[in-house]
Design a protein around this motif. Structure first.
Motif, PDB file in Angstrom:
ATOM      1  N   GLY A 150       0.849  -1.184   0.000  1.00 30.20           N
ATOM      2  CA  GLY A 150       0.000   0.000   0.000  1.00 30.20           C
ATOM      3  C   GLY A 150       0.882   1.230   0.000  1.00 30.20           C
ATOM      4  N   VAL A 151       0.300   2.350  -0.393  1.00 27.41           N
ATOM      5  CA  VAL A 151       1.112   3.571  -0.410  1.00 27.41           C
ATOM      6  C   VAL A 151       1.118   4.254   0.944  1.00 27.41           C
ATOM      7  N   GLY A 152      -0.032   4.235   1.642  1.00 26.47           N
ATOM      8  CA  GLY A 152      -0.126   4.889   2.949  1.00 26.47           C
ATOM      9  C   GLY A 152       0.698   4.120   3.967  1.00 26.47           C
ATOM     10  N   PHE A 153       1.254   4.846   4.945  1.00 25.82           N
ATOM     11  CA  PHE A 153       2.063   4.125   5.938  1.00 25.82           C
ATOM     12  C   PHE A 153       1.749   4.577   7.357  1.00 25.82           C
ATOM     13  N   ALA A 161      -8.645   9.320   1.340  1.00 27.02           N
ATOM     14  CA  ALA A 161      -7.298   9.398   1.925  1.00 27.02           C
ATOM     15  C   ALA A 161      -7.202   8.478   3.140  1.00 27.02           C
ATOM     16  N   ARG A 162      -7.490   9.004   4.308  1.00 30.63           N
ATOM     17  CA  ARG A 162      -7.493   8.204   5.518  1.00 30.63           C
ATOM     18  C   ARG A 162      -8.645   8.633   6.406  1.00 30.63           C
ATOM     19  N   GLY A 163      -9.255   7.661   7.075  1.00 30.36           N
ATOM     20  CA  GLY A 163     -10.456   7.927   7.849  1.00 30.36           C
ATOM     21  C   GLY A 163     -10.251   8.927   8.968  1.00 30.36           C
ATOM     22  N   PRO A 215     -16.232   0.351   0.848  1.00 28.81           N
ATOM     23  CA  PRO A 215     -15.351  -0.328   1.811  1.00 28.81           C
ATOM     24  C   PRO A 215     -13.867  -0.274   1.417  1.00 28.81           C
ATOM     25  N   HIS A 216     -13.269   0.904   1.469  1.00 27.11           N
ATOM     26  CA  HIS A 216     -11.834   1.109   1.206  1.00 27.11           C
ATOM     27  C   HIS A 216     -11.401   0.402  -0.085  1.00 27.11           C
ATOM     28  N   LEU A 217     -11.967   0.858  -1.192  1.00 32.39           N
ATOM     29  CA  LEU A 217     -11.721   0.214  -2.491  1.00 32.39           C
ATOM     30  C   LEU A 217     -10.779   1.006  -3.393  1.00 32.39           C
ATOM     31  N   GLY A 218     -10.154   2.075  -2.851  1.00 28.78           N
ATOM     32  CA  GLY A 218      -9.354   2.979  -3.687  1.00 28.78           C
ATOM     33  C   GLY A 218      -8.444   2.272  -4.688  1.00 28.78           C
ATOM     34  N   SER A 219      -7.699   1.282  -4.230  1.00 30.94           N
ATOM     35  CA  SER A 219      -6.739   0.626  -5.125  1.00 30.94           C
ATOM     36  C   SER A 219      -7.242  -0.739  -5.605  1.00 30.94           C
ATOM     37  N   ALA A 220      -8.533  -1.005  -5.412  1.00 35.17           N
ATOM     38  CA  ALA A 220      -9.034  -2.363  -5.635  1.00 35.17           C
ATOM     39  C   ALA A 220      -9.417  -2.643  -7.085  1.00 35.17           C
TER      40      ALA A 220
HETATM   41  C1  DGY Z   1      -3.039   2.569   0.368  1.00 37.21           C
HETATM   42  O1  DGY Z   1      -2.328   1.973  -0.423  1.00 37.21           O
HETATM   43  O2  DGY Z   1      -2.604   3.295   1.232  1.00 37.21           O
HETATM   44  C2  DGY Z   1      -4.490   2.399   0.199  1.00 37.21           C
HETATM   45  O3  DGY Z   1      -5.242   2.960   1.188  1.00 37.21           O
HETATM   46  C3  DGY Z   1      -4.860   0.967  -0.044  1.00 37.21           C
HETATM   47  O4  DGY Z   1      -5.749   1.037  -1.104  1.00 37.21           O
END
Ligand code: DGY
Length: 323
Positions: free
Chosen positions: A77-80, A241-243, A288-293
């Motif tokens: 994932g990109v977010g950390f 982005a993030r909740g 349901p958090h599908l951004g990269s899905a």
């Molecule tokens: C990320 O990569 O941070 C996303 O939230 C996962 O889709």
């Protein structure tokens, strides 16, 4: 030389799992259950690399385990903000993420939410499926036009710029943004984007506010009562982005009082829990958090982790090294 031992915390794209099995001594999470603190600690003790996802909370407690053998954590994932990077560094771990490969996919989903909430697509589909539709009529389910409106971006990183490109070129939207670390003029080229001096300026001017800042301490509850009070009453909030950037209780208040018109959300403060009030509202679109899905993107993300691991075990610096 024996292959490095790696432990993968959740099921990944099938083709990536095949690659992992072929290249490394790989242990998969066959039943895809979320791992407990003890399981994550055991993974760090028993593998050379642990591959978590954005839903694994890699806290100081997890990283405080004794006898950690792992040397790298390749996050899918990109977010950390789910990883305590200081604690990881202190534990001697290299940490990598997967930038770039999910930019377009996530931008597409932000536009999906923006269009869906403005044009009442979720509500309309529920209406039709419940067999309540009696036919076309001039006053039926009038939404809000998107074309030509102002899109305000909070954060102007890669994903925000990809959203801006879609909005500007596909929907003739006016783009404004705020970012404490604004991109270069080169990166902004062709977007006709206007920089605002504060988030408040964006809130005051935008018809759609789309969030593209990282989660974590610096942006925790950035969107709360004051932000909603500063937005136009007809505005829509989009969050891919993030909740925890949005105080969910304040969002509920803003929607209930009509301080804003609606919201399109892919991420939630207490994910996967979503407040009952939001669930009951027609003017929110919830995903349901599908951004990269997408299959293509999840494959690319997984292969980016593989690339980072290969570099690390070859003694090179992985291209996506965070610490
Ligand atoms: C990320 O990569 O941070 C996303 O939230 C996962 O889709």
């Amino acid at each position: 030389m024996s292959k490095p031992k790696i432990i993968v915390t959740r099921r990944w794209h099938e083709a990536v799992e095949k690659e992992l099995l072929a290249r490394f001594d790989t242990q998969l999470n066959e039943d895809d259950h979320p791992m407990s603190v003890a399981e994550l600690q055991a993974a760090l003790r028993n593998a050379d690399a642990v591959l978590p996802t954005v839903c694994d909370k890699i806290t100081a407690e997890v990283l405080g385990a004794d006898n950690i053998q792992a040397k790298i954590m390749g996050s899918n994932g990109v977010g950390f903000n789910h990883i305590d990077l200081d604690a990881a560094k202190a534990a001697g771990l290299t940490v990598t993420n997967t930038p770039e490969v999910l930019t377009d996919c996530t931008a597409d989903l932000a536009m999906t939410l923006l269009l869906s909430v403005a044009r009442r697509a979720g509500e309309g589909e529920r209406h039709l499926r419940s067999k309540s539709w009696t036919g076309w009529r001039p006053t039926h389910m009038m939404g809000t036009s998107v074309t030509g409106k102002t899109l305000g971006l909070i954060g102007m990183g890669r994903i925000a710029r990809a959203v801006a490109a879609r909005a500007a070129h596909g929907f003739n939207m006016k783009i404004i943004f705020h970012d404490p670390f604004p991109p270069s003029a080169d990166d902004l080229e062709g977007l006709n984007a206007t920089q605002c001096s504060s988030p408040e300026e964006v809130f005051a001017k935008a018809d759609f506010v789309s969030l593209h800042c990282p989660g974590g301490e610096a942006t925790y509850h950035l969107i709360s009562d004051d932000a909603f009070a500063a937005m136009k009453s007809g505005a829509f909030l989009i969050n891919t982005a993030r909740g925890d950037v949005v105080e969910e209780a304040a969002l509920v208040r803003a929607l209930q009082s009509g301080a804003i018109a609606g919201a399109g959300l892919d991420v939630f403060e207490k994910e996967p829990k979503v407040s009952d009030e939001l669930m009951a509202m027609e003017n929110v679109v919830l995903l349901p958090h599908l951004g990269s899905a997408t299959s293509e993107t999840r494959y690319a993300m997984g292969m980016r982790v593989v690339e980072n691991l290969e570099a690390f075990f070859a003694g090179d610096t992985p291209r996506d090294k965070l610490v």
